[in-house]
Design an enzyme around this catalytic site. Structure first.
Site, PDB file in Angstrom:
ATOM      1  N   ASN A  22     -10.840  13.736  -2.282  1.00 23.21           N
ATOM      2  CA  ASN A  22     -10.100  12.977  -1.267  1.00 23.21           C
ATOM      3  C   ASN A  22     -10.309  11.475  -1.444  1.00 23.21           C
ATOM      4  O   ASN A  22      -9.362  10.698  -1.391  1.00 23.21           O
ATOM      5  CB  ASN A  22     -10.520  13.392   0.148  1.00 23.21           C
TER       6      ASN A  22
ATOM      7  N   ALA B  13      -2.252  16.909   5.666  1.00 21.66           N
ATOM      8  CA  ALA B  13      -3.565  16.355   5.995  1.00 21.66           C
ATOM      9  C   ALA B  13      -3.971  15.312   4.961  1.00 21.66           C
ATOM     10  O   ALA B  13      -3.429  15.262   3.866  1.00 21.66           O
ATOM     11  CB  ALA B  13      -4.603  17.479   6.036  1.00 21.66           C
ATOM     12  N   CYS B  14      -4.954  14.503   5.337  1.00 22.77           N
ATOM     13  CA  CYS B  14      -5.544  13.492   4.454  1.00 22.77           C
ATOM     14  C   CYS B  14      -5.964  14.148   3.141  1.00 22.77           C
ATOM     15  O   CYS B  14      -6.550  15.220   3.185  1.00 22.77           O
ATOM     16  CB  CYS B  14      -6.757  12.863   5.147  1.00 22.77           C
ATOM     17  N   PRO B  15      -5.708  13.589   1.985  1.00 24.92           N
ATOM     18  CA  PRO B  15      -5.154  12.259   1.736  1.00 24.92           C
ATOM     19  C   PRO B  15      -3.650  12.267   1.449  1.00 24.92           C
ATOM     20  O   PRO B  15      -3.122  11.285   0.952  1.00 24.92           O
ATOM     21  CB  PRO B  15      -5.901  11.834   0.471  1.00 24.92           C
ATOM     22  N   MET B  16      -2.959  13.382   1.768  1.00 27.80           N
ATOM     23  CA  MET B  16      -1.561  13.508   1.360  1.00 27.80           C
ATOM     24  C   MET B  16      -0.621  12.452   1.930  1.00 27.80           C
ATOM     25  O   MET B  16       0.257  11.968   1.209  1.00 27.80           O
ATOM     26  CB  MET B  16      -1.049  14.921   1.671  1.00 27.80           C
TER      27      MET B  16
END
Lengths: 131, 75
Positions: A22, B13-16
């Site tokens: 991430n 959701a993060c990081p999309m």
């Protein structure tokens, strides 16, 4: 000049994988030059088979459902997205030798290198992270 | 507000949301406006920080129920 982010991935669980990928994809999306050095258990995160079913911490298995509900991308998806955005993967040669692994055990497009390969990239890094 | 491109990142959701925004922005010319729709609450701060670090201008942000809408002008 581009910001540079250097990451060491030294652990092999699902949570570790999300922390690493991430941050790496977010950094790459923010125009940073990103390299990740995978060492010891961290090699699981780019191992062709292992990365499809990384373990959750003991007693936290129920969180698997939470990942699905929150629509979080899978680790293989994050890995290919990171590579597509130019994140560089460096697998630790020494750990591979110790564990009897070769480049073929890992996802395509990785580099294999030693500590100095990473240090050379990290010496000019704006941000250095270890997971 | 008139946008040159709409990125729909609702449900992601993060990081999309950031990844989709970056990919959308890459297709625009300087001065053009990108509109982004998200439901990830973290994107509120994330997109502002992203625009700032990339030098883009956050023109507006509105909340419509669960959906956050952003307009960012490319630097």
């Amino acid at each position: 000049m581009k910001k540079r982010v250097a990451i060491i991935a030294a652990n092999g669980g699902l949570f570790d994988a999300y922390k690493v990928f991430n941050i790496a994809t977010a950094a790459a999306a923010t125009e940073a030059e990103v390299a990740i050095f995978f060492t010891f258990e961290g090699l699981n995160l780019i191992h062709k088979e292992a990365y499809k079913q990384l373990p959750l911490p003991e007693g936290k298995e129920q969180i698997q459902q939470g990942f699905a509900q929150a629509n979080v991308p899978s680790i293989p998806e994050l890995v290919s997205m990171a590579q597509e955005m130019g994140v560089k993967f460096i697998a630790c040669q020494m750990t591979m030798d110790v564990m009897g692994l070769t480049k073929e055990h890992f996802v395509d497009g990785i580099d294999v290198g030693g500590a100095v390969t990473f240090l050379d990239f990290a010496k000019d890094a704006d941000i250095t992270l270890t997971f | 507000m008139k946008a040159d491109l709409l990125v729909d990142a609702k449900g992601l959701a993060c990081p999309m949301p950031i990844v989709r925004t970056k990919k959308g922005m890459d297709t625009l010319q300087s001065g053009q406006v990108l509109e982004i729709h998200v439901t990830d609450k973290g994107a509120k701060n994330d997109l502002s920080a992203w625009a700032k670090s990339a030098g883009h201008e956050m023109i507006d942000m509105v909340e419509e129920g669960a959906v956050l809408k952003f307009w960012i002008r490319k630097a």
